[in-house]
Motif scaffolding. Structure first.
Motif, PDB file in Angstrom:
ATOM      1  N   HIS A   1     -12.347  27.988 -44.853  1.00  0.00           N
ATOM      2  CA  HIS A   1     -12.447  26.535 -44.984  1.00  0.00           C
ATOM      3  C   HIS A   1     -13.878  25.997 -44.954  1.00  0.00           C
ATOM      4  N   GLY A   2     -14.853  26.833 -44.596  1.00  0.00           N
ATOM      5  CA  GLY A   2     -16.240  26.406 -44.662  1.00  0.00           C
ATOM      6  C   GLY A   2     -16.765  25.655 -43.461  1.00  0.00           C
ATOM      7  N   ILE A   3     -16.028  25.665 -42.356  1.00  0.00           N
ATOM      8  CA  ILE A   3     -16.479  24.989 -41.135  1.00  0.00           C
ATOM      9  C   ILE A   3     -17.191  26.017 -40.263  1.00  0.00           C
ATOM     10  N   PRO A   4     -18.421  25.754 -39.846  1.00  0.00           N
ATOM     11  CA  PRO A   4     -19.148  26.737 -39.034  1.00  0.00           C
ATOM     12  C   PRO A   4     -18.329  27.188 -37.821  1.00  0.00           C
ATOM     13  N   ALA A   5     -18.323  28.480 -37.596  1.00  0.00           N
ATOM     14  CA  ALA A   5     -17.580  29.031 -36.458  1.00  0.00           C
ATOM     15  C   ALA A   5     -18.102  28.472 -35.148  1.00  0.00           C
ATOM     16  N   SER A   6     -19.406  28.222 -35.087  1.00  0.00           N
ATOM     17  CA  SER A   6     -20.002  27.686 -33.856  1.00  0.00           C
ATOM     18  C   SER A   6     -19.438  26.306 -33.535  1.00  0.00           C
ATOM     19  N   ILE A   7     -19.259  25.470 -34.560  1.00  0.00           N
ATOM     20  CA  ILE A   7     -18.705  24.131 -34.362  1.00  0.00           C
ATOM     21  C   ILE A   7     -17.253  24.211 -33.911  1.00  0.00           C
ATOM     22  N   THR A   8     -16.465  25.056 -34.568  1.00  0.00           N
ATOM     23  CA  THR A   8     -15.050  25.196 -34.202  1.00  0.00           C
ATOM     24  C   THR A   8     -14.901  25.671 -32.762  1.00  0.00           C
ATOM     25  N   LEU A   9     -15.686  26.681 -32.375  1.00  0.00           N
ATOM     26  CA  LEU A   9     -15.594  27.204 -31.009  1.00  0.00           C
ATOM     27  C   LEU A   9     -16.032  26.161 -29.986  1.00  0.00           C
ATOM     28  N   ALA A  10     -17.120  25.462 -30.273  1.00  0.00           N
ATOM     29  CA  ALA A  10     -17.613  24.454 -29.333  1.00  0.00           C
ATOM     30  C   ALA A  10     -16.593  23.333 -29.159  1.00  0.00           C
ATOM     31  N   GLN A  11     -15.974  22.889 -30.240  1.00  0.00           N
ATOM     32  CA  GLN A  11     -14.955  21.851 -30.133  1.00  0.00           C
ATOM     33  C   GLN A  11     -13.735  22.357 -29.372  1.00  0.00           C
ATOM     34  N   GLY A  12     -13.357  23.606 -29.615  1.00  0.00           N
ATOM     35  CA  GLY A  12     -12.222  24.176 -28.888  1.00  0.00           C
ATOM     36  C   GLY A  12     -12.488  24.265 -27.393  1.00  0.00           C
ATOM     37  N   ILE A  13     -13.691  24.704 -27.034  1.00  0.00           N
ATOM     38  CA  ILE A  13     -14.060  24.789 -25.618  1.00  0.00           C
ATOM     39  C   ILE A  13     -14.011  23.414 -24.975  1.00  0.00           C
ATOM     40  N   LEU A  14     -14.617  22.443 -25.653  1.00  0.00           N
ATOM     41  CA  LEU A  14     -14.748  21.108 -25.094  1.00  0.00           C
ATOM     42  C   LEU A  14     -13.410  20.398 -24.982  1.00  0.00           C
ATOM     43  N   GLU A  15     -12.587  20.493 -26.025  1.00  0.00           N
ATOM     44  CA  GLU A  15     -11.370  19.693 -26.088  1.00  0.00           C
ATOM     45  C   GLU A  15     -10.165  20.354 -25.427  1.00  0.00           C
ATOM     46  N   SER A  16     -10.229  21.647 -25.176  1.00  0.00           N
ATOM     47  CA  SER A  16      -9.106  22.318 -24.520  1.00  0.00           C
ATOM     48  C   SER A  16      -9.434  22.745 -23.104  1.00  0.00           C
ATOM     49  N   GLY A  17     -10.655  22.439 -22.642  1.00  0.00           N
ATOM     50  CA  GLY A  17     -11.050  22.936 -21.327  1.00  0.00           C
ATOM     51  C   GLY A  17     -11.120  24.445 -21.323  1.00  0.00           C
ATOM     52  N   ALA A  18     -11.652  25.019 -22.422  1.00  0.00           N
ATOM     53  CA  ALA A  18     -11.743  26.473 -22.594  1.00  0.00           C
ATOM     54  C   ALA A  18     -10.360  27.114 -22.457  1.00  0.00           C
ATOM     55  N   GLY A  19      -9.350  26.418 -23.001  1.00  0.00           N
ATOM     56  CA  GLY A  19      -7.994  26.959 -23.015  1.00  0.00           C
ATOM     57  C   GLY A  19      -7.199  26.730 -21.754  1.00  0.00           C
ATOM     58  N   THR A  20      -7.750  25.986 -20.787  1.00  0.00           N
ATOM     59  CA  THR A  20      -7.046  25.778 -19.519  1.00  0.00           C
ATOM     60  C   THR A  20      -6.439  24.383 -19.389  1.00  0.00           C
ATOM     61  N   GLY A  21      -6.686  23.511 -20.362  1.00  0.00           N
ATOM     62  CA  GLY A  21      -6.126  22.160 -20.318  1.00  0.00           C
ATOM     63  C   GLY A  21      -4.617  22.169 -20.506  1.00  0.00           C
ATOM     64  N   ARG A  22      -3.980  21.058 -20.174  1.00  0.00           N
ATOM     65  CA  ARG A  22      -2.514  20.994 -20.198  1.00  0.00           C
ATOM     66  C   ARG A  22      -1.952  21.251 -21.597  1.00  0.00           C
ATOM     67  N   LEU A  23      -2.482  20.595 -22.613  1.00  0.00           N
ATOM     68  CA  LEU A  23      -1.943  20.781 -23.962  1.00  0.00           C
ATOM     69  C   LEU A  23      -2.149  22.205 -24.463  1.00  0.00           C
ATOM     70  N   ALA A  24      -3.262  22.816 -24.068  1.00  0.00           N
ATOM     71  CA  ALA A  24      -3.526  24.190 -24.489  1.00  0.00           C
ATOM     72  C   ALA A  24      -2.543  25.152 -23.839  1.00  0.00           C
ATOM     73  N   THR A  25      -2.205  24.895 -22.582  1.00  0.00           N
ATOM     74  CA  THR A  25      -1.335  25.830 -21.855  1.00  0.00           C
ATOM     75  C   THR A  25       0.149  25.646 -22.173  1.00  0.00           C
ATOM     76  N   ILE A  26       0.594  24.400 -22.405  1.00  0.00           N
ATOM     77  CA  ILE A  26       2.033  24.185 -22.641  1.00  0.00           C
ATOM     78  C   ILE A  26       2.387  24.094 -24.120  1.00  0.00           C
ATOM     79  N   ALA A  27       1.359  23.860 -24.977  1.00  0.00           N
ATOM     80  CA  ALA A  27       1.670  23.662 -26.393  1.00  0.00           C
ATOM     81  C   ALA A  27       0.748  24.447 -27.326  1.00  0.00           C
ATOM     82  N   ASN A  28      -0.137  25.287 -26.780  1.00  0.00           N
ATOM     83  CA  ASN A  28      -1.096  26.030 -27.602  1.00  0.00           C
ATOM     84  C   ASN A  28      -1.905  25.112 -28.519  1.00  0.00           C
ATOM     85  N   ASN A  29      -2.079  23.872 -28.087  1.00  0.00           N
ATOM     86  CA  ASN A  29      -2.800  22.869 -28.858  1.00  0.00           C
ATOM     87  C   ASN A  29      -4.209  22.754 -28.285  1.00  0.00           C
ATOM     88  N   HIS A  30      -5.183  23.319 -28.980  1.00  0.00           N
ATOM     89  CA  HIS A  30      -6.543  23.410 -28.447  1.00  0.00           C
ATOM     90  C   HIS A  30      -7.464  22.282 -28.912  1.00  0.00           C
TER      91      HIS A  30
END
Length: 287
Positions: free
Chosen positions: A87-116
């Protein structure tokens, strides 16, 4: 006459009582202070005061250690790189947004809905969903079987919205331009959002995954260490026959003895000195 007097007095008193102003009391009603509305700025926060931990407030407030963030990167770096290829989106941007918005995978939506990425249902969503308080109570969020589906939807979200089109004209290895471009396109209203992404990228060197996809060399940033000039020890002067030394300001017998690799006692004996007292301009024999 008495009856008339009392009658007049009664009428006068009655009239005064009738004209007395009424006193009204006002009851002060203390209204409840309205609760602060949760804004996008409140949802994304990084605590930069601790080097060993990150405090991430995405869809739920969590505090994670650097080790948890590193584990998250290890788990999803390949997914982010694959999405960059597709898709052409830098991997660094995707990872940084995932870390920030999912609490590095520990946030509620990430844990109960796999929504990062906090992706809401929207009208086109036909899959499972979960309810979660966000901008409004019990909003509809997408639920995924695997986190990888959340990463894919994040890429599709950016590629399918026309207002993000300018991003894809930016160099794929310019993560700073992408971070500021996301803010400009309206991805987040938090004015510090670009700096938070850039901070995560540089702290965990996420830009190296962009380089791997693009097939370019990645040079790890080097820490600049201030160098202090260390002067070499002054080599003792060689003593030649009939060598002399003229005493300069600030010099002592001890400093002169070290300069010529001799001792104070030897200098005193050669120069017939009774004590250590010397004067500026005095000539001492050094042998």
């Amino acid at each position: 006459m008495n009856k008339i007097f009392y009658l007049i007095l009664s009428i006068t008193l009655f009239g005064c009582g009738a004209s007395k102003p009424k006193i009204q009391t006002t009851k002060t009603v203390h209204a409840h202070k309205p609760k602060k509305k949760i804004t996008p700025e409140d949802k994304i926060i990084i605590d930069e005061t601790e080097k060993s931990s990150e405090e991430l407030v995405a869809t739920s407030k969590v505090k994670v250690t650097a080790a948890v963030v590193a584990a998250y990167i290890n788990d999803f770096k390949t997914v982010a790189k694959d999405n960059m290829i597709r898709h052409g989106i830098p991997a660094s941007i995707t990872l940084a947004q995932g870390i920030l918005e999912s609490g590095a995978g520990t946030g509620r939506l990430a844990t109960i809905a796999n929504n990062h990425f906090g992706i809401k249902c929207h009208k086109e969503w036909k899959g499972e969903n979960v309810s979660h308080d966000d901008d409004a109570p019990q909003e509809c969020f997408r639920k995924y079987v695997h986190p990888q589906e959340s990463f894919r939807d994040h890429s599709l979200f950016l590629t399918s919205r026309p207002w993000y089109a300018p991003l894809f004209k930016l160099p794929k290895n310019d993560y700073k331009a992408w971070a500021y471009g996301l803010k400009k396109a309206g991805y987040a209203t938090d004015p510090k959002y670009p700096n938070k992404l850039i901070s995560l990228i540089e702290r965990y060197q996420l830009q190296k995954y962009d380089a791997e996809v693009l097939g370019i060399a990645f040079e790890e940033p080097t820490q600049t260490i201030a160098k202090t000039e260390v002067k070499p020890l002054e080599k003792p002067k060689e003593i030649t026959a009939d060598a002399t030394h003229t005493v300069a300001q600030g010099e002592t017998l001890y400093s002169i003895s070290k300069k010529y690799n001799t001792t104070v006692d030897q200098l005193k004996a050669i120069n017939n000195l009774a004590d250590n007292a010397i004067s500026i301009g005095q000539t001492l024999i050094i042998r």
